[in-house]
Scaffold this motif. Structure first.
Motif, short mmCIF file in Angstrom:
data_model
loop_
_atom_site.label_atom_id
_atom_site.label_comp_id
_atom_site.label_asym_id
_atom_site.label_seq_id
_atom_site.Cartn_x
_atom_site.Cartn_y
_atom_site.Cartn_z
N GLU A 1 -50.93 62.10 -77.52
CA GLU A 1 -50.87 61.70 -78.94
C GLU A 1 -49.49 61.90 -79.56
OE1 GLU A 1 -55.29 62.13 -78.44
OE2 GLU A 1 -53.51 63.11 -77.65
N ARG B 1 -47.65 58.97 -87.38
CA ARG B 1 -47.30 60.04 -86.45
C ARG B 1 -46.08 60.84 -86.96
NH1 ARG B 1 -47.15 57.93 -80.40
NH2 ARG B 1 -46.20 56.06 -81.31
N ASP C 1 -58.21 66.03 -73.46
CA ASP C 1 -57.35 65.42 -74.47
C ASP C 1 -56.60 66.49 -75.25
OD1 ASP C 1 -56.31 63.13 -75.76
OD2 ASP C 1 -57.68 63.42 -77.46
N SER D 1 -56.43 66.01 -80.75
CA SER D 1 -57.43 65.10 -80.21
C SER D 1 -58.26 64.38 -81.28
CB SER D 1 -58.39 65.85 -79.28
OG SER D 1 -59.36 65.00 -78.76
N GLY E 1 -55.78 62.85 -84.05
CA GLY E 1 -55.55 62.37 -82.70
C GLY E 1 -56.49 61.22 -82.36
N ASP E 2 -56.56 60.87 -81.07
CA ASP E 2 -57.41 59.77 -80.62
C ASP E 2 -58.20 60.22 -79.40
OD1 ASP E 2 -58.63 57.45 -79.90
OD2 ASP E 2 -56.82 56.22 -79.89
#
Length: 323
Positions: free
Chosen positions: A64, A123, A245, A251, A294-295
Motif C-alpha cells: 500500500e 496516499r 497484507d 490494510s 489500505g486495500d
C-alpha cells in the motif's frame, strides 16, 4: 589336390569377408568415439549433485505505501525504485537431473515504503512510512530450458569439445517461510508498529492481531554461467506471493484509537496510525475514522534480485557431499 583346393577356397572366403569385418570394426570404433564422451558427460552431473551458492543483491516491496504517482495497484507499474535496498543469500542446490533441481536458500533483505515519495493525493496525504527486515527460508523446484554443460577443466582457447560456457536458464517455484516486523521512526526513536494496533488489531473482533511469521510462494527466473567444472556465476530474480497484507502495517480503514487506548500509548499510537496533517480540513476528512487506509483485496509482496557465486561440490558413491 583336395587339400590345395580347400586352402584356395578358404583363403578366398577370408579375403572376401575381410573388408566387411573391417567396416564393422570401423563403424563400432566411430560410434564409440562419438557416443562414449556424451554418455560420460551425461552422467558427470551425478558426481556434482550439490552446488553451494553465496550471493548479494537488492530487494523491493509492493504494497500500500509509496509507489508511483497514481492510484495504488499491486502490479509492477507501482514499483518505487528509490526504495530498493540491499539483500544477501546463502543456498544449496541438489540436482535431480540435467534439467531439474531443488534449491534450499536463506535470504535476507530490507523492504520499505514511504507515502511522501508519491504525488498521488490520497496516499501522499496519508503520509505513512515503514521499513522491515525480511528473513526468509525457501525450498524451490527448478526446471531448466536446456542441459547445463560442464565444460573443460580449464578455460583454454581453441580447444575442441564440450565448451560448456553457455547461459543456463531456468524457472523456479516453491514454498517459503519468512519473518517480518514493520517499524517506523518518530521523534528520533524506532517503534514496532504492530505493538500499537494501528488499525485496531486485537481490539476490533474482525481484525485479529497479525503474525510476523508467514508463508510465501517464490516465483521467478534464474541464469547461470559456467566458468569451469566447479565454479560459476548466477543471477536470479524472484517475486514472493504472500498471504498477509500487513508487511507494511497497512490494510483496512482508519479507526478512532481513543476508544481503545489512553495515555502515552494513545498519543504515540495516534500519530503512528495517522501521521497526516490533521490541521488541514481536507486531510482530516480523508483520514477520518472509517475512511480507507489500505486495500485488503490484495496481499503484499516483495522481490529479490540476487547475484551469486556458485561452487559445485563433488559427491562420493553414496551421493553425499565430499568436502
Amino acid at each position: 589336390r583336395h587339400t590345395r583346393y580347400w586352402r584356395d577356397w578358404s583363403s578366398d572366403v577370408c579375403s572376401s569377408d575381410l573388408p566387411r569385418k573391417m567396416k564393422k570394426i570401423f563403424t563400432f570404433l566411430l560410434l564409440s568415439v562419438l557416443l562414449i564422451p556424451g554418455l560420460v558427460n551425461a552422467q558427470r552431473w551425478k558426481r556434482q549433485r550439490y552446488e553451494f551458492s553465496m550471493g548479494a543483491g537488492v530487494s523491493n516491496f509492493l504494497g500500500e505505501l509509496g509507489g508511483a504517482n497514481q492510484i495504488g495497484t499491486h502490479y509492477f507499474r507501482d514499483l518505487e525504485f528509490s526504495q530498493t535496498r540491499l539483500a544477501a543469500a546463502l543456498g544449496l542446490r541438489y540436482k535431480l537431473s540435467n534439467y531439474f533441481a531443488v534449491n534450499t536458500r536463506l535470504t535476507y533483505g530490507r523492504v520499505s515504503g514511504d507515502d511522501r515519495l508519491t504525488t498521488e493525493k490520497f496516499r501522499h496525504t496519508r503520509n505513512i512510512n515503514f521499513f522491515s527486515d525480511i528473513y526468509e527460508w525457501s525450498l524451490n523446484f527448478e526446471g531448466a530450458f536446456q542441459q547445463e554443460q560442464i565444460g573443460h577443466r580449464y578455460r583454454l582457447k581453441k580447444v575442441k569439445g564440450l565448451k560448456g560456457y553457455e547461459l543456463y536458464t531456468y524457472l523456479f517455484a516453491g514454498v517459503g517461510v519468512f519473518y517480518f516486523n514493520p517499524k517506523t521512526e518518530f521523534q528520533g526513536q524506532t517503534y514496532n508498529l504492530r505493538d500499537y494496533n494501528t488499525e485496531g488489531e486485537g481490539y476490533i473482533p474482525t481484525r485479529k492481531k497479525y503474525s510476523t511469521v508467514q508463508l510465501c510462494i517464490p516465483l521467478g527466473i534464474g541464469f547461470k554461467y559456467t566458468i569451469d567444472r566447479q565454479w560459476g556465476l548466477g543471477l536470479e530474480f524472484g517475486i514472493r506471493k504472500t498471504f498477509t497484507d500487513y508487511i507494511d502495517d497497512v490494510s483496512t480503514t482508519y479507526i478512532d484509537l481513543s476508544q481503545y487506548q489512553t495515555g502515552e500509548q494513545y498519543d504515540i499510537g495516534q500519530f503512528l496510525a495517522n501521521p497526516s496533517d490533521r490541521s488541514d480540513a481536507e486531510a482530516a476528512r480523508i483520514t477520518a475514522p472509517g475512511q480507507q487506509r489500505g486495500d485488503p483485496r490484495y496481499k503484499d509482496s516483495y522481490m529479490f534480485a540476487i547475484f551469486s557465486v556458485n561452487y559445485k561440490i563433488k559427491t562420493g558413491r553414496n551421493n553425499l557431499p565430499r568436502f
